[in-house]
Write an enzyme that holds these catalytic residues in place. Structure first.
Site, PDB file in Angstrom:
ATOM      1  N   SER A  69       0.738  -1.209   0.091  1.00  0.00           N
ATOM      2  CA  SER A  69      -0.233  -0.040  -0.098  1.00  0.00           C
ATOM      3  C   SER A  69       0.807   1.230  -0.028  1.00  0.00           C
ATOM      4  O   SER A  69       0.385   2.333  -0.139  1.00  0.00           O
ATOM      5  CB  SER A  69      -0.803  -0.052   1.244  1.00  0.00           C
ATOM      6  OG  SER A  69      -2.038  -1.066   1.011  1.00  0.00           O
ATOM      7  N   SER A 122      -6.528   3.136   3.552  1.00  0.00           N
ATOM      8  CA  SER A 122      -5.794   2.202   2.832  1.00  0.00           C
ATOM      9  C   SER A 122      -6.984   1.008   2.507  1.00  0.00           C
ATOM     10  O   SER A 122      -6.599  -0.154   2.508  1.00  0.00           O
ATOM     11  CB  SER A 122      -4.827   1.424   3.888  1.00  0.00           C
ATOM     12  OG  SER A 122      -3.649   0.960   2.777  1.00  0.00           O
ATOM     13  N   THR A 213       1.983   3.666   4.822  1.00  0.00           N
ATOM     14  CA  THR A 213       2.315   2.272   5.278  1.00  0.00           C
ATOM     15  C   THR A 213       1.804   1.231   4.308  1.00  0.00           C
ATOM     16  O   THR A 213       1.215   1.629   3.426  1.00  0.00           O
ATOM     17  CB  THR A 213       1.871   1.976   6.773  1.00  0.00           C
ATOM     18  OG1 THR A 213       0.527   2.105   6.579  1.00  0.00           O
ATOM     19  CG2 THR A 213       2.482   2.499   7.691  1.00  0.00           C
TER      20      THR A 213
END
Length: 274
Positions: A69, A122, A213
């Site tokens: 991601s 995400s 992240t």
């Protein structure tokens, strides 16, 4: 808020010039890294104004890995610059018949999203929809022009950044972020402002950290084989050029890297003097 951010970005551009790598500082791994407990990490940070590189000793900066991601940073830019998304508030409804929920999905994924919330949460399905609309040939052309890893994006593949074949190294991640901030990658100020707003993480002593992240299992379908993950981003500082960084981590379990990848990045950036 948006007007203030645009002023900050204008000031940022004024203090950034194309860097000439001046020196490399090596951080002693034993003195700055928290107990590993089976974790392995590679870290690079670059002051893109002074050209100073800071490397965690023992880091492999050139080996490529799936971006997971962390690819949502370039994907966010691509969505806006190609017009596939009309702005950070571009809405997409979740279609469970097309994107059925997996057992691990959090509640926040099981609903419609804007481009901004999809990056912040995400949300995989949203960016899979983006990938379907952008298409493999357009991705390959853009990623090759940006020198983003191996630039592999097969036709018809709406998850090429998860298990591959797209792969990128720590050094290439930092080079991409640097080029994006330097304006070497074509993007509008509106796109950059939207990215800054969506990736803003924290602020301390006049320094603002932006990052994303990413993580997944080392082997598809085999959680017991271990996990890998990223924290990629940049730090803005008052009256100074920003710092681009990337931290890659491998660990036995997802829990072993979930917090470590970000928290250890902040420790390392501090140890670098950034």
């Amino acid at each position: 808020m948006r007007a203030r951010l645009m002023l900050q970005l204008s000031a940022l551009v004024m203090c950034v010039v194309s860097p000439v790598w001046a020196e490399t500082r090596l951080l002693d791994r034993a003195s700055v890294v928290a107990p590993y407990d089976g974790r392995v990490s590679d870290f690079l940070a670059v002051d893109i104004g002074a050209g100073t590189r800071c490397v965690l000793s023992g880091s492999d900066l050139t080996r490529r890995h799936a971006p997971w991601s962390s690819f949502k940073i370039p994907n966010f830019v691509i969505a806006l610059e190609t017009g596939v998304a009309t702005g950070p508030d571009h809405w997409r409804a979740w279609d469970p018949s097309l994107r059925p929920a997996a057992g691990f999905w959090p509640k926040s994924w099981r609903q419609g999203q804007t481009l901004e919330t999809a990056l912040q949460r995400s949300v995989v399905w949203y960016f899979q929809d983006i990938a379907r609309d952008v298409g493999g040939s357009r991705y390959r052309e853009i990623l090759k022009r940006w020198s983003y890893g191996n630039a592999e994006a097969p036709d018809g593949d709406d998850g090429f950044w998860l298990y591959g074949p797209l792969a990128i190294s720590v050094e290439e991640q930092v080079a991409f972020v640097s080029a994006l901030l330097l304006g070497e990658i074509a993007r509008s100020q509106d796109t950059l402002a939207a990215l800054f707003a969506a990736t803003r993480d924290s602020e301390d002593k006049g320094r603002i950290i932006y990052g994303k992240t990413g993580s997944g299992p080392l082997e598809q379908g085999r959680a017991g084989a271990g996990f890998e993950g990223w924290y990629v981003g940049w730090v803005t500082r008052q009256d100074r050029a920003p710092v681009a960084f990337a931290h890659y981590v491998r660990a036995r379990t997802y829990a072993d890297l979930r917090v470590f990848r970000r928290d250890q990045s902040l420790i390392l950036l501090e140890a670098c003097g950034f």
